[in-house]
Design a protein around this motif. Structure first.
Motif, short mmCIF file in Angstrom:
data_model
loop_
_atom_site.label_atom_id
_atom_site.label_comp_id
_atom_site.label_asym_id
_atom_site.label_seq_id
_atom_site.Cartn_x
_atom_site.Cartn_y
_atom_site.Cartn_z
N HIS A 295 6.31 7.43 -2.33
CA HIS A 295 5.57 7.84 -1.27
C HIS A 295 5.48 6.69 -0.97
CE1 HIS A 295 1.44 9.21 0.37
NE2 HIS A 295 2.64 8.76 1.23
N TRP A 296 5.18 5.29 -2.02
CA TRP A 296 5.77 4.31 -0.95
C TRP A 296 7.01 3.75 -0.45
CZ3 TRP A 296 8.87 0.33 -3.27
CH2 TRP A 296 8.99 -0.83 -2.46
N LYS B 57 7.48 5.50 3.11
CA LYS B 57 5.92 5.06 3.54
C LYS B 57 6.98 4.06 4.08
CE LYS B 57 3.93 1.49 2.80
NZ LYS B 57 3.57 0.31 2.79
N CYS C 47 0.81 -0.94 -0.23
CA CYS C 47 -0.02 -0.04 -0.12
C CYS C 47 1.01 1.22 -0.03
CB CYS C 47 -0.85 -0.23 0.97
SG CYS C 47 -0.10 -0.02 2.48
N VAL C 48 -0.18 2.25 -0.45
CA VAL C 48 1.62 3.61 -0.60
C VAL C 48 1.33 4.82 0.73
CG1 VAL C 48 1.31 5.41 -2.21
CG2 VAL C 48 0.68 3.64 -3.64
N LYS C 49 0.07 4.57 1.55
CA LYS C 49 0.40 5.27 2.10
C LYS C 49 0.43 5.07 3.43
CE LYS C 49 -3.17 7.99 0.04
NZ LYS C 49 -4.59 8.90 -0.14
N ASP D 107 4.00 8.35 -6.42
CA ASP D 107 3.72 7.26 -5.46
C ASP D 107 4.60 5.99 -5.39
OD1 ASP D 107 0.96 8.56 -5.65
OD2 ASP D 107 -0.26 7.27 -7.14
N TRP D 108 5.23 5.96 -6.15
CA TRP D 108 6.09 5.49 -5.41
C TRP D 108 7.63 5.51 -5.19
CZ3 TRP D 108 6.59 0.35 -6.65
CH2 TRP D 108 5.90 -0.71 -7.74
#
Length: 475
Positions: A394-395, A398, A305-307, A391-392
């Motif tokens: 961000h992942w 994370k 998951c990303v977040k 998003d990548w």
């Protein structure tokens, strides 16, 4: 593996074949046998500390019988205060609790608070029925107030007694009165949940032998170069995940073999909470079933998951449901970040008194604020390709944030945690603060704050609607 871990593994392994036998028992025999087996496990592993759990259960029963109206708040206060006494018994000259006693006490705390809420909802709905002369369509609500024997049976049910997952009293009661438990899915979902356990176990043992946690506490570790120290937290969190993936998948298999938490797919069950819409309990040939009620881990989404905020949803899922329904709505704060901080503080207290828990859990709201600010100020202004790249990144961040926070969770002591974070220059704290500053500089922070509040308001309304449907109510 330590002797305690081998005992845990033995209990998990034995619970799976035993569960299949419970499908052949009548409800009264199943209830008594599950209680007897659970008490035997508790007494054998916890010894004199079994009394702590018994005091917790009896105290909650007295609260429920004395004042069902205030039972949720009183049970929460009682169980959490007793947790404090339980962890400080050595101050009173008493022997320290065993790890098994600690595990039993933690799960009982969740069960007793949930039970108090369920009983309160039962009485509220009962009063509505009397005043309206009609039965209310409550989903997942109790049909009667549980007796002391019922509460003891629920508390000491052998299924997941030390490893979880958490489940409500209604889930337990539905399990006892399943009309045709032998007709429900068994082998296939059980094997499906177990198929990767050997892989998780092998990875845990292998990587742990190469990157032992104890090395972090040595002077030699501080002499290593920065990138090695930084990489070490990735390895430690990987070991941490593999250990719990194996344990929780095994615990879920124990529930599946016994048929606990088995509901039709159309019931739209939630981990920990159970069904959210009406359903027929009678099994049919065409009916499809799932065990989402007792699902405690989503291994794939935990990793991918990303977040940061989403990562919490897929880890220890039944406990997350408990926090979301009994702690988060009663937070004294309104802002999302502060409410999340309050929930993380309660979660840290539930886990223990070690400073590392608080340092780790209270870093989560900072990370959530950072990702929210960057999403509003940067991601919202990008095109599809740019958002995919965002998003990548961000992942990746994370995962590093959870690596970073895991160190406090496993090192436990404030000095050890701070020493490690210092050795990597508090890198994730600095990145999070920089993201917040950049977000506000780009005038995204305030906008996201308003949008976050609106989203949280909608989420709160959704939760309240679910509670009304399931007959739940927090005090």
């Amino acid at each position: 593996m330590s002797p305690d871990e081998l005992v845990y593994l033995g209990i998990l392994a034995a619970s799976i074949p035993i569960g299949f036998l419970f499908r052949y028992l009548s409800p009264p025999v199943k209830q008594g046998a599950a209680l007897l087996l659970g008490l035997s496990i508790t007494i054998t592993t916890c010894h004199i500390h079994t009394l702590h759990s018994l005091v917790t259960v009896i105290g909650t029963w007295i609260i429920i019988k004395s004042s069902w109206r205030h039972a949720p708040a009183l049970s929460l206060s009682w169980t959490f205060l007793y947790l404090l006494f339980f962890r400080m018994v050595t101050w009173f000259g008493l022997p320290p609790p065993t790890p098994f006693a600690n595990a039993v006490q933690l799960l009982l705390t969740l069960k007793m608070v949930s039970l108090a809420n369920e009983v309160q909802s039962f009485h509220i709905e009962k009063k509505k029925e009397v005043s309206s002369f009609a039965k209310s369509p409550v989903i997942g609500g109790l049909s009667q107030e549980p007796s002391l024997y019922d509460i003891l049976s629920y508390s000491y049910c052998y299924v997941g007694i030390m490893t979880g997952p958490f489940f409500r009293f209604q889930t337990y009661f539905d399990w006892l009165r399943q009309p045709s438990p032998q007709a429900l899915p068994a082998w296939e979902p059980c094997l499906q949940r177990l198929k990767l356990v050997p892989v998780y176990g092998a990875l845990f043992l292998g990587v742990n032998s190469i990157f032992p946690l104890a090395y972090v506490r040595t002077e030699e570790f501080l002499d290593e170069n920065f990138f090695f120290r930084l990489f070490y937290m990735i390895a430690v969190f990987f070991v941490f995940r593999m250990r719990f993936y194996a344990a929780w998948c095994g615990a879920e298999a124990g529930c599946i073999s016994a048929g606990l938490g088995c509901y039709p797919e159309k019931a739209q069950s939630k981990p920990g909470g159970g069904p959210t819409v009406t359903y027929s309990p009678d099994p049919t040939a065409e009916e499809k079933y799932d065990f989402k009620t007792i699902q405690n881990i989503d291994c794939y989404n935990t990793d991918f998951c990303v977040k940061v905020r989403h990562g919490m949803r897929y880890w220890n899922m039944t406990v997350q449901w408990w926090l979301h329904h009994y702690i988060y709505p009663n937070s004294p704060f309104k802002a999302y970040t502060l409410r999340a901080g309050w929930t993380m503080f309660i979660s840290a207290y539930w886990h223990g008194l070690h400073a590392g828990y608080y340092l780790s859990f209270l870093t989560i709201p900072l990370c959530i604020a950072a990702e929210s600010a960057m999403e509003a100020s940067v991601r919202a202004k990008l095109g599809p390709r740019g958002q995919n790249i965002f998003d990548w990144v961000h992942w990746f961040l994370k995962m590093r944030a959870y690596d970073y926070m895991c160190m406090g969770f496993v090192l436990l002591k404030a000095s050890d945690t701070i020493n490690y974070w210092t050795s990597i220059y508090f890198i994730m704290h600095i990145i999070a603060v920089c993201c917040i500053v950049v977000g506000r500089a780009l005038k995204g922070g305030k906008r996201e704050g308003r949008r976050g509040d609106k989203e949280e308001k909608r989420e709160g309304e959704r939760v309240e609607n679910v509670k009304e449907k399931t007959g739940e109510k927090t005090d």
